[in-house]
Scaffold this motif. Structure first.
Motif, PDB file in Angstrom:
ATOM      1  N   LYS A  24     -86.267  44.041 -35.163  1.00 52.65           N
ATOM      2  CA  LYS A  24     -86.907  45.104 -35.937  1.00 52.65           C
ATOM      3  C   LYS A  24     -86.956  44.769 -37.422  1.00 52.65           C
ATOM      4  O   LYS A  24     -87.982  44.946 -38.075  1.00 52.65           O
ATOM      5  N   ILE A  25     -85.836  44.297 -37.945  1.00 51.53           N
ATOM      6  CA  ILE A  25     -85.833  44.017 -39.392  1.00 51.53           C
ATOM      7  C   ILE A  25     -86.652  42.771 -39.697  1.00 51.53           C
ATOM      8  O   ILE A  25     -87.317  42.690 -40.732  1.00 51.53           O
ATOM      9  N   LYS A  26     -86.651  41.802 -38.795  1.00 59.73           N
ATOM     10  CA  LYS A  26     -87.470  40.606 -39.009  1.00 59.73           C
ATOM     11  C   LYS A  26     -88.950  40.968 -39.024  1.00 59.73           C
ATOM     12  O   LYS A  26     -89.706  40.497 -39.877  1.00 59.73           O
ATOM     13  N   ASP A  27     -89.358  41.817 -38.109  1.00 60.67           N
ATOM     14  CA  ASP A  27     -90.757  42.260 -38.067  1.00 60.67           C
ATOM     15  C   ASP A  27     -91.096  43.101 -39.297  1.00 60.67           C
ATOM     16  O   ASP A  27     -92.201  42.999 -39.850  1.00 60.67           O
ATOM     17  N   PHE A  28     -90.134  43.924 -39.734  1.00 63.74           N
ATOM     18  CA  PHE A  28     -90.356  44.767 -40.915  1.00 63.74           C
ATOM     19  C   PHE A  28     -90.536  43.921 -42.161  1.00 63.74           C
ATOM     20  O   PHE A  28     -91.478  44.135 -42.941  1.00 63.74           O
ATOM     21  N   VAL A  29     -89.652  42.939 -42.349  1.00 62.89           N
ATOM     22  CA  VAL A  29     -89.755  42.058 -43.517  1.00 62.89           C
ATOM     23  C   VAL A  29     -91.074  41.293 -43.479  1.00 62.89           C
ATOM     24  O   VAL A  29     -91.737  41.116 -44.509  1.00 62.89           O
TER      25      VAL A  29
ATOM     26  N   GLU B 246     -82.669  46.542 -50.486  1.00 62.49           N
ATOM     27  CA  GLU B 246     -81.225  46.457 -50.298  1.00 62.49           C
ATOM     28  C   GLU B 246     -80.931  45.747 -48.979  1.00 62.49           C
ATOM     29  O   GLU B 246     -81.417  46.137 -47.921  1.00 62.49           O
ATOM     30  N   GLY B 247     -80.137  44.679 -49.062  1.00 65.68           N
ATOM     31  CA  GLY B 247     -79.746  43.954 -47.859  1.00 65.68           C
ATOM     32  C   GLY B 247     -78.264  44.037 -47.589  1.00 65.68           C
ATOM     33  O   GLY B 247     -77.781  43.527 -46.567  1.00 65.68           O
ATOM     34  N   ASP B 248     -77.538  44.672 -48.496  1.00 67.83           N
ATOM     35  CA  ASP B 248     -76.099  44.857 -48.309  1.00 67.83           C
ATOM     36  C   ASP B 248     -75.887  46.214 -47.658  1.00 67.83           C
ATOM     37  O   ASP B 248     -75.852  47.247 -48.339  1.00 67.83           O
TER      38      ASP B 248
ATOM     39  N   ASP C  94     -73.498  38.074 -43.356  1.00 67.43           N
ATOM     40  CA  ASP C  94     -74.780  38.775 -43.404  1.00 67.43           C
ATOM     41  C   ASP C  94     -75.841  38.032 -44.215  1.00 67.43           C
ATOM     42  O   ASP C  94     -77.017  37.985 -43.841  1.00 67.43           O
ATOM     43  N   ALA C  95     -75.446  37.441 -45.352  1.00 70.61           N
ATOM     44  CA  ALA C  95     -76.411  36.732 -46.195  1.00 70.61           C
ATOM     45  C   ALA C  95     -76.986  35.527 -45.459  1.00 70.61           C
ATOM     46  O   ALA C  95     -78.160  35.174 -45.641  1.00 70.61           O
ATOM     47  N   GLY C  96     -76.169  34.888 -44.628  1.00 67.06           N
ATOM     48  CA  GLY C  96     -76.649  33.769 -43.819  1.00 67.06           C
ATOM     49  C   GLY C  96     -77.692  34.229 -42.817  1.00 67.06           C
ATOM     50  O   GLY C  96     -78.693  33.543 -42.580  1.00 67.06           O
TER      51      GLY C  96
ATOM     52  N   PRO D   6     -73.650  46.597 -39.285  1.00 67.98           N
ATOM     53  CA  PRO D   6     -74.559  45.950 -40.236  1.00 67.98           C
ATOM     54  C   PRO D   6     -75.102  44.599 -39.759  1.00 67.98           C
ATOM     55  O   PRO D   6     -76.302  44.336 -39.868  1.00 67.98           O
ATOM     56  N   SER D   7     -74.222  43.736 -39.244  1.00 67.50           N
ATOM     57  CA  SER D   7     -74.657  42.399 -38.828  1.00 67.50           C
ATOM     58  C   SER D   7     -75.694  42.464 -37.719  1.00 67.50           C
ATOM     59  O   SER D   7     -76.693  41.726 -37.734  1.00 67.50           O
ATOM     60  N   GLU D   8     -75.457  43.346 -36.755  1.00 68.31           N
ATOM     61  CA  GLU D   8     -76.410  43.488 -35.640  1.00 68.31           C
ATOM     62  C   GLU D   8     -77.758  44.006 -36.134  1.00 68.31           C
ATOM     63  O   GLU D   8     -78.818  43.544 -35.698  1.00 68.31           O
ATOM     64  N   MET D   9     -77.715  44.939 -37.079  1.00 69.83           N
ATOM     65  CA  MET D   9     -78.955  45.493 -37.607  1.00 69.83           C
ATOM     66  C   MET D   9     -79.728  44.444 -38.403  1.00 69.83           C
ATOM     67  O   MET D   9     -80.960  44.344 -38.312  1.00 69.83           O
ATOM     68  N   LEU D  10     -79.011  43.624 -39.173  1.00 75.94           N
ATOM     69  CA  LEU D  10     -79.652  42.606 -39.999  1.00 75.94           C
ATOM     70  C   LEU D  10     -80.196  41.439 -39.182  1.00 75.94           C
ATOM     71  O   LEU D  10     -81.061  40.696 -39.650  1.00 75.94           O
TER      72      LEU D  10
END
Length: 236
Positions: A135-140, A73-75, A162-164, A127-131
């Motif tokens: 952390k999320i880049k390393d997780f992905v 989930e990315g939304d 966010d999708a961008g 949401p935008s800051e988290m995405l």
């Protein structure tokens, strides 16, 4: 047992629609020749164009090839993946990013072999800051070691950015357009937004398209092909 009756690739795998998803799968595989496509995000210009349905069916299609697949989930504003699979959204991605849970505590197995789902978890205030966090880049990036394909259900690019953001750390993006619903100008703006961040747009999926007689044509073609093979065997 997870209720996945809404996913036609599970409910009716021999249907023309399920076959269409296999065709999209093949196109993605061919796109994989020059550049490895492991992490793919799916977005649309507005809500309710069916991107979650598309991502679920595509994931099932790849899992049926004996590939290890994760839907993430990315939304983080209006999550819907958990509803597609009728699973809990109490724990998920945001818990992992905040360090409250680990991945194995949050990921869900499904009735489809090789297919896992990671839901959103508690909706964050930022949401935008988290995405866009490291952390999320390393997780992905870490998911690449465990899965053949990771599909991220991103928010509509025409509504929020966010999708961008997600597109900057994925290998490719699929743009979903709802037939008879999408605004042409909004679709153009959405495409421009993706291009502006350097998104690798793999293609456009026209969803919710109803062609009269389409099923009949598919069945006729299939039956004709089967009869031709039978005649060929008799001639030998």
């Amino acid at each position: 047992m997870k209720n996945m009756n809404r996913i036609i690739s599970v409910r009716n795998p021999k249907s023309p629609i399920a076959e269409a998803y296999r065709g999209i799968r093949t196109s993605i595989e061919f796109s994989n020749l020059d550049k490895e496509l492991k992490v793919i995000n799916v977005t649309s210009s507005t809500q309710n164009e069916g991107k979650s349905t598309v991502i679920a069916n595509l994931a099932v299609s790849f899992a049926n090839l004996d590939k290890k697949v994760l839907i993430m989930e990315g939304d983080l504003r209006n999550p819907s993946v958990h509803r597609m699979f009728n699973i809990s959204n109490v724990e998920g991605l945001t818990d992992i990013l905040l360090g409250n849970k680990n991945f194995t505590e949050c990921v869900h197995c499904t009735d489809v072999r090789n297919l896992h789902v990671l839901t959103c978890g508690p909706i964050p205030p930022n949401p935008s800051e988290m995405l866009s966090s490291k952390k999320i880049k390393d997780f992905v990036e870490s998911l690449r070691d465990y899965y053949d394909y990771v599909f991220i259900d991103a928010p509509p690019i025409g509504i929020v950015t966010d999708a961008g953001i997600i597109s900057t750390y994925t290998d490719g993006c699929i743009f979903v357009v709802g037939a008879g619903e999408a605004d042409i100008e909004m679709a153009k703006i959405s495409k421009e937004r993706l291009e502006k961040v350097g998104a690798n747009i793999l293609g456009v999926v026209l969803n919710k398209f109803e062609a009269s007689g389409a099923n009949g044509y598919y069945n006729y073609y299939y039956e004709q092909d089967t009869r031709s093979r039978r005649r060929g065997r008799r001639k030998r």
